[in-house]
Design an enzyme around this catalytic site. Structure first.
Site, short mmCIF file in Angstrom:
data_model
loop_
_atom_site.label_atom_id
_atom_site.label_comp_id
_atom_site.label_asym_id
_atom_site.label_seq_id
_atom_site.Cartn_x
_atom_site.Cartn_y
_atom_site.Cartn_z
N ARG A 118 67.32 1.81 0.60
CA ARG A 118 66.01 1.36 0.15
C ARG A 118 65.70 0.28 0.98
O ARG A 118 66.68 -0.47 1.53
CB ARG A 118 66.18 0.90 -1.32
CG ARG A 118 66.07 2.24 -2.34
CD ARG A 118 65.03 2.84 -2.48
NE ARG A 118 64.87 4.09 -3.47
CZ ARG A 118 65.45 5.18 -3.24
NH1 ARG A 118 66.04 5.59 -2.04
NH2 ARG A 118 65.44 5.97 -4.26
N GLU A 122 56.18 1.89 2.04
CA GLU A 122 56.11 3.06 2.74
C GLU A 122 54.62 3.73 2.26
O GLU A 122 54.44 3.49 0.83
CB GLU A 122 57.30 3.87 2.03
CG GLU A 122 58.57 3.34 2.62
CD GLU A 122 59.92 4.34 2.26
OE1 GLU A 122 59.42 5.35 1.29
OE2 GLU A 122 61.21 3.94 2.67
N HIS A 134 61.35 8.56 5.58
CA HIS A 134 62.18 8.87 4.07
C HIS A 134 62.38 10.32 3.81
O HIS A 134 62.12 10.94 2.79
CB HIS A 134 61.40 8.23 2.89
CG HIS A 134 62.38 7.89 1.63
ND1 HIS A 134 62.04 6.87 1.03
CD2 HIS A 134 63.37 8.31 1.25
CE1 HIS A 134 62.80 6.57 -0.13
NE2 HIS A 134 63.77 7.53 0.08
#
Length: 316
Positions: free
Chosen positions: A229, A258, A277
């Site tokens: 993360r 993000e 991601h």
């Protein structure tokens, strides 16, 4: 055998429905998106959501709900106050990510070692120019967090004849790890590593764990890779470390914000590989997640110990 009203915040293939129905025959399975789920929550016994879904409004309207299963390993959006105080069971999909994520990590390491980003830029410019190349063989990798993903990374690193160091809280016997370090020994481990890979869950303990102090402790020739993360590090400090040459480069799949803002300096750094991601993405992801859920559903029905029960206070 009990039948349940199960709401899934994702599209399901027929084979996924079949797996769930085989575990709990006669159950009602509703597949919908987050915005549509509200009308189904008054009957819902079980909710399958993603760890990034804001399900709090659904949770508060669901009087029958007694189990929430996260289709992801992370549950950061699912451990809100009302969930923590409730008797509702929370489980996650820990254990299904190791294969794609470890392959993603190895691809980043090999890309840096073999200078593939530079080759790609030369190709785009139609430029025939040799680049410097190295090997991961006999290099040292330090893995922060040794859950199922960290272990799979260690296994693959050993296949490349790497020296494997890892940080975890408990002392355990690890087949693919040469030396274990406790969290308070992190600064002792970092200077030894050619690659530092983060595979930690995001908790109050790990948030902002990596700052300029840790980056300065790493080798100037080392690479930092984050598939956990974005919030486990101070992103501004990573940028400084890259700009000042405290580390050689970074492979980043996750970010504090993000999508990564267009004005982030990370976009234009030649020593950074950015992926959006996607480390855990796989055409087999939902197959594995639903199989895990169906196995747990069978265990629930037969009053057997369930997999991956989340400690809601700790967040993992």
């Amino acid at each position: 055998m009990p039948a349940f009203h199960i709401v899934v915040l994702n599209k399901l293939k027929q084979e996924h429905r079949d797996m769930i129905e085989a575990a709990a025959p006669g159950s009602t399975i509703v597949s919908c998106d987050l915005e549509e789920a509200g009308v189904h929550m008054d009957k819902a016994d079980i909710l399958l959501a993603w760890g990034f879904n804001d399900i709090r409004p659904l949770f508060l309207s669901a009087s029958r709900l007694h189990w929430v299963h996260s289709l992801s390993a992370g549950v950061e959006k699912l451990t809100f106050a009302e969930m923590r105080r409730s008797q509702c069971l929370l489980t996650n999909s820990r254990g299904i990510h190791g294969i794609p994520v470890s392959e993603h990590v190895l691809s980043m390491m090999l890309s840096f070692s073999r200078s593939l980003p530079g080759c790609a830029k030369n190709q785009a410019a139609h430029l025939w120019k040799r680049v410097s190349c190295d090997e991961v063989h006999d290099k040292t990798i330090g893995i922060l967090g040794l859950g199922s993903i960290g272990r799979e990374i260690a296994k693959k690193a050993k296949a490349f004849s790497m020296n494997v160091l890892a940080m975890k809280r408990e002392e355990t016997s690890e087949l693919f790890v040469d030396q274990l370090y406790k969290p308070h020994e992190l600064m002792e481990m970092l200077p030894q590593c050619d690659f530092v890979v983060v595979s930690l869950p995001l908790t109050e303990e790990t948030k902002g764990l990596l700052t300029l102090e840790q980056f300065r402790a790493m080798k100037p020739s080392s690479y930092f890779i984050n598939i956990a993360r974005g919030e486990v590090l101070v992103e501004a400090d990573l940028i400084t470390a890259l700009q000042e040459g405290y580390i050689r480069g970074a492979g980043l799949d996750v970010f504090a914000q993000e999508p990564l803002p267009a004005n982030s300096p990370l976009w234009d750094m030649p020593n950074v590989i950015i992926t959006p991601h996607v480390a855990a993405l796989s055409p087999y992801y939902l197959d594995r997640a639903i199989k895990l859920f169906a196995d747990n559903l069978t265990r629930l029905i037969h009053d057997r110990e369930m997999f991956n029960i989340v400690d809601k206070a700790k967040g993992y």
